[in-house]
Write a protein that holds these residues in place. Structure first.
Motif, PDB file in Angstrom:
ATOM      1  N   VAL A  79       0.730  -1.381  -0.155  1.00 17.14           N
ATOM      2  CA  VAL A  79      -0.196   0.033   0.196  1.00 17.14           C
ATOM      3  C   VAL A  79       1.000   1.404   0.087  1.00 17.14           C
ATOM      4  CG1 VAL A  79      -1.615   1.178   1.578  1.00 17.14           C
ATOM      5  CG2 VAL A  79      -1.770  -1.033   1.152  1.00 17.14           C
ATOM      6  N   TYR A 141      -2.566   1.084  -5.286  1.00 16.88           N
ATOM      7  CA  TYR A 141      -2.665  -0.379  -5.073  1.00 16.88           C
ATOM      8  C   TYR A 141      -4.012  -1.111  -5.222  1.00 16.88           C
ATOM      9  CZ  TYR A 141      -2.498  -5.298  -2.960  1.00 16.88           C
ATOM     10  OH  TYR A 141      -2.700  -6.563  -2.591  1.00 16.88           O
ATOM     11  N   TYR A 168      -8.346 -10.792  -0.503  1.00 21.01           N
ATOM     12  CA  TYR A 168      -7.744 -10.891   0.740  1.00 21.01           C
ATOM     13  C   TYR A 168      -7.784  -9.788   1.691  1.00 21.01           C
ATOM     14  CZ  TYR A 168      -4.674 -14.119  -2.038  1.00 21.01           C
ATOM     15  OH  TYR A 168      -4.013 -14.993  -2.534  1.00 21.01           O
ATOM     16  N   LEU A 188       3.041  -5.529   9.643  1.00 18.81           N
ATOM     17  CA  LEU A 188       3.106  -5.478  10.930  1.00 18.81           C
ATOM     18  C   LEU A 188       3.805  -6.591  11.582  1.00 18.81           C
ATOM     19  CD1 LEU A 188       2.259  -3.522  13.428  1.00 18.81           C
ATOM     20  CD2 LEU A 188       0.240  -4.724  13.383  1.00 18.81           C
ATOM     21  N   ASP A 204       7.304   0.834  15.194  1.00 18.19           N
ATOM     22  CA  ASP A 204       6.491   2.130  14.966  1.00 18.19           C
ATOM     23  C   ASP A 204       4.852   1.855  14.957  1.00 18.19           C
ATOM     24  OD1 ASP A 204       8.401   4.197  15.165  1.00 18.19           O
ATOM     25  OD2 ASP A 204       8.985   3.792  12.919  1.00 18.19           O
ATOM     26  N   ASP A 282      -3.274   4.535   4.460  1.00 15.86           N
ATOM     27  CA  ASP A 282      -4.161   3.313   5.288  1.00 15.86           C
ATOM     28  C   ASP A 282      -5.577   3.483   5.769  1.00 15.86           C
ATOM     29  OD1 ASP A 282      -2.004   1.595   5.718  1.00 15.86           O
ATOM     30  OD2 ASP A 282      -1.239   2.528   7.641  1.00 15.86           O
TER      31      ASP A 282
HETATM   32  N1  UFG Z   1       1.682  -0.941  10.831  1.00 17.67           N
HETATM   33  C1  UFG Z   1       2.222  -0.199  11.938  1.00 17.67           C
HETATM   34  N2  UFG Z   1       3.672  -0.176  12.029  1.00 17.67           N
HETATM   35  C2  UFG Z   1       4.372  -1.090  11.171  1.00 17.67           C
HETATM   36  C3  UFG Z   1       3.669  -1.694  10.062  1.00 17.67           C
HETATM   37  C4  UFG Z   1       2.441  -1.407   9.993  1.00 17.67           C
HETATM   38  O1  UFG Z   1       1.452   0.493  12.669  1.00 17.67           O
HETATM   39  O2  UFG Z   1       5.657  -1.068  11.456  1.00 17.67           O
HETATM   40  C5  UFG Z   1       0.118  -0.945  10.652  1.00 17.67           C
HETATM   41  C6  UFG Z   1      -0.186  -0.200   9.501  1.00 17.67           C
HETATM   42  O3  UFG Z   1      -0.439   1.275   9.414  1.00 17.67           O
HETATM   43  C7  UFG Z   1      -1.625  -0.900   9.161  1.00 17.67           C
HETATM   44  C8  UFG Z   1      -1.387  -2.354   9.982  1.00 17.67           C
HETATM   45  O4  UFG Z   1      -0.460  -2.138  10.780  1.00 17.67           O
HETATM   46  O5  UFG Z   1      -2.446  -0.106  10.012  1.00 17.67           O
HETATM   47  C9  UFG Z   1      -1.423  -3.391   8.970  1.00 17.67           C
HETATM   48  O6  UFG Z   1      -0.199  -3.129   8.151  1.00 17.67           O
HETATM   49  P1  UFG Z   1       0.484  -4.142   7.113  1.00 17.67           P
HETATM   50  O7  UFG Z   1       1.387  -3.354   6.524  1.00 17.67           O
HETATM   51  O8  UFG Z   1       0.858  -5.338   7.768  1.00 17.67           O
HETATM   52  O9  UFG Z   1      -0.760  -4.383   6.164  1.00 17.67           O
HETATM   53  P2  UFG Z   1      -1.763  -3.606   5.352  1.00 17.67           P
HETATM   54  O10 UFG Z   1      -3.067  -3.378   6.005  1.00 17.67           O
HETATM   55  O11 UFG Z   1      -1.041  -2.185   4.916  1.00 17.67           O
HETATM   56  O12 UFG Z   1      -1.972  -4.230   4.046  1.00 17.67           O
HETATM   57  C10 UFG Z   1      -2.192  -5.836   3.895  1.00 17.67           C
HETATM   58  C11 UFG Z   1      -1.713  -6.232   2.616  1.00 17.67           C
HETATM   59  C12 UFG Z   1      -2.178  -5.766   1.593  1.00 17.67           C
HETATM   60  C13 UFG Z   1      -3.793  -5.837   1.372  1.00 17.67           C
HETATM   61  C14 UFG Z   1      -4.258  -5.480   2.888  1.00 17.67           C
HETATM   62  C15 UFG Z   1      -5.638  -5.502   3.028  1.00 17.67           C
HETATM   63  O13 UFG Z   1      -0.210  -5.974   2.857  1.00 17.67           O
HETATM   64  O14 UFG Z   1      -1.884  -6.384   0.223  1.00 17.67           O
HETATM   65  O15 UFG Z   1      -3.599  -5.758   4.175  1.00 17.67           O
HETATM   66  O16 UFG Z   1      -6.360  -5.441   4.305  1.00 17.67           O
HETATM   67  F1  UFG Z   1      -4.343  -5.103   0.670  1.00 17.67           F
END
Ligand code: UFG
Length: 326
Positions: A79, A141, A168, A188, A204, A282
Motif C-alpha cells: 500500500v 494498489y 484478501y 506489522l 513504530d 491506510d
Molecule cells: N503498521 C504499523 N507499524 C508497522 C507496520 C504496519 O503500525 O511497522 C500498521 C499499518 O499502518 C496498518 C496495520 O499495521 O494499519 C497493518 O499493516 P500491514 O502493512 O501489515 O498491512 P496492510 O493493512 O497495509 O496491507 C495488507 C496487505 C495488502 C492488503 C491489505 C488488505 O499488505 O496487500 O492488507 O487489508 F491489501
C-alpha cells in the motif's frame, strides 16, 4: 487439474503451492524472483523464472504444461509504495496482468483465481465489509487490483473466461515449511516478531488518533493456510459457482496495539513500541464479512484467533531468523 501459479514463490504463493501439492493437484510456478524466493518452491515441480508480462513465453508454458487453470498471485502488493510509485502498480498489476490474460485467451485457458485485495474498498461505509460494499480505493494498489477485476468482467462477457476473485484481508501466520519473508519488510506482524528477535529495537505504530477503540488501525488477519485452502476450494467449485468476487478474511478485527500485545504474550518479549505519524493510504478499519465465502466454498477456519496466527508466525521466525536463505 493442472494449475499454473503466478507469484508462487512469494509469501502467500508458497503456501498455496504447498497446499495444492498436499491436495494432489499438478502444479507449475512462474515467478520472477524479485520478491519471491526460489527456495520457497519445491525443487521437483516445474518452475519458470520469468515475468508474467512475457506473453509469448507464458503462452508456451500454458501449452506445454496443458494448464487448466491459473492462480494469479504475482504482482505489486505494498500500500505505502503504491502511493509514492503508482506507475509500478499500474504496470505490474494492470499492464502485465493484461499480458497474462492475453496469453490465457490465446491458449484457450478459461479459469483464473485472482489474488485481489480488501484495499479496493477504501474507507469502509460500514463494517464488516460484505461483497455488496461499494469499491472506492484510496491507494493506487487497491485501484490497480480493481482495474484487473474489471478486466476480468470483460473477458468473462466477451471470451467466456471464468474467474473467482479472492479479496484478501490481511494474510498472516505461517505453516511449518513456509512463512513471511519480504526483502524489505513493511508488514506489522513480521516487524513485531523481528523486534522480539532483537533485529529491531522497536515497532513504530503508524497513527494513534484513528476513529477506532484505541486510536490505532484495525485489520482482519487471516491465517495464510486458511487463505490457501480458499484457493483450493475455489478451484474445485468454480465451474459451478463462477464468476465470483469474494471477501476473504476472518471476520474479526484487531488493532495494531492488540496485535503487539498478543505478540508480547506469545514471545515473552517486551516489544517496545513508539507512536509515529500515520502512513499514507491506510484506511482506519478493514474487517470482512466472511459468511458468503465460507458458505460458497464450504470453509471453516483452522486458525480463527489472532494469538494462534501470531504463534504460527513466531514458530517460523524463531526457526528462520533471517527468513529464506536466498
Ligand atoms: N503498521 C504499523 N507499524 C508497522 C507496520 C504496519 O503500525 O511497522 C500498521 C499499518 O499502518 C496498518 C496495520 O499495521 O494499519 C497493518 O499493516 P500491514 O502493512 O501489515 O498491512 P496492510 O493493512 O497495509 O496491507 C495488507 C496487505 C495488502 C492488503 C491489505 C488488505 O499488505 O496487500 O492488507 O487489508 F491489501
Amino acid at each position: 487439474m493442472k494449475v499454473l501459479v503466478t507469484g508462487g514463490a512469494g509469501y502467500v504463493g508458497s503456501v498455496v503451492v504447498e497446499m495444492l501439492l498436499k491436495e494432489r493437484f499438478s502444479v507449475s510456478v512462474i515467478d520472477n524472483i524479485v520478491e519471491g524466493h526460489r527456495s520457497a518452491i519445491p525443487a521437483d515441480i516445474p518452475f519458470f523464472e520469468a515475468d508474467i508480462g512475457t506473453r509469448d513465453y507464458v503462452r508456451k508454458i500454458l501449452g506445454s504444461n496443458q494448464i487448466d487453470a491459473v492462480i494469479h498471485m504475482a504482482g505489486e502488493t505494498l500500500v505505502s509504495k503504491s502511493m509514492s510509485h503508482p506507475q509500478d502498480y499500474f504496470l505490474g498489476n494492470v499492464s502485465k496482468g493484461l499480458e497474462l490474460l492475453e496469453a490465457m485467451r490465446e491458449s484457450n485457458v478459461k479459469r483464473i483465481i485472482f489474488s485481489s485485495t480488501a484495499a479496493l474498498f477504501g474507507n469502509p461505509e460500514y463494517t464488516p465489509i460484505d461483497e455488496k460494499h461499494p469499491t472506492n480505493p484510496i491507494n493506487a494498489y487497491g485501484r490497480s487490483k480493481l482495474m484487473f477485476e474489471q478486466m476480468l468482467d470483460w473477458y468473462h462477457k466477451a471470451h467466456g473466461l471464468n474467474y473467482v476473485c479472492l479479496r484478501y484481508f490481511n494474510a498472516a501466520g505461517a505453516t511449518v515449511e513456509h512463512g513471511e519473508h519480504h526483502r524489505i519488510e513493511t508488514h506489522l506482524i513480521p516487524i513485531v516478531l523481528q523486534t522480539a528477535l532483537g533485529q529491531r529495537d522497536h515497532v513504530d505504530i503508524y497513527g494513534n488518533n484513528y476513529d477506532t477503540r484505541d486510536g490505532t488501525c484495525i485489520r482482519d488477519y487471516i491465517h495464510v493456510e486458511d487463505l490457501a485452502m480458499a484457493h483450493i476450494e475455489a478451484l474445485r467449485r468454480m465451474d459451478d459457482i463462477g464468476p465470483q468476487k469474494l471477501n476473504l478474511g476472518n471476520g474479526e478485527g484487531y488493532s495494531v496495539k492488540e496485535v503487539i500485545e498478543a505478540a508480547r504474550e506469545i514471545t515473552g518479549h517486551p516489544i517496545p513500541a513508539r507512536e509515529a505519524d500515520r502512513r499514507s493510504g491506510d484506511p482506519a478499519v478493514l474487517v470482512a464479512s466472511s459468511e458468503r465465502t465460507r458458505s460458497l466454498l464450504g470453509l471453516k477456519p483452522r486458525y480463527p484467533e489472532i494469538r494462534q496466527i501470531v504463534r504460527t508466525a513466531w514458530d517460523w521466525h524463531s526457526r528462520n531468523h533471517h527468513g529464506y536463505p536466498d
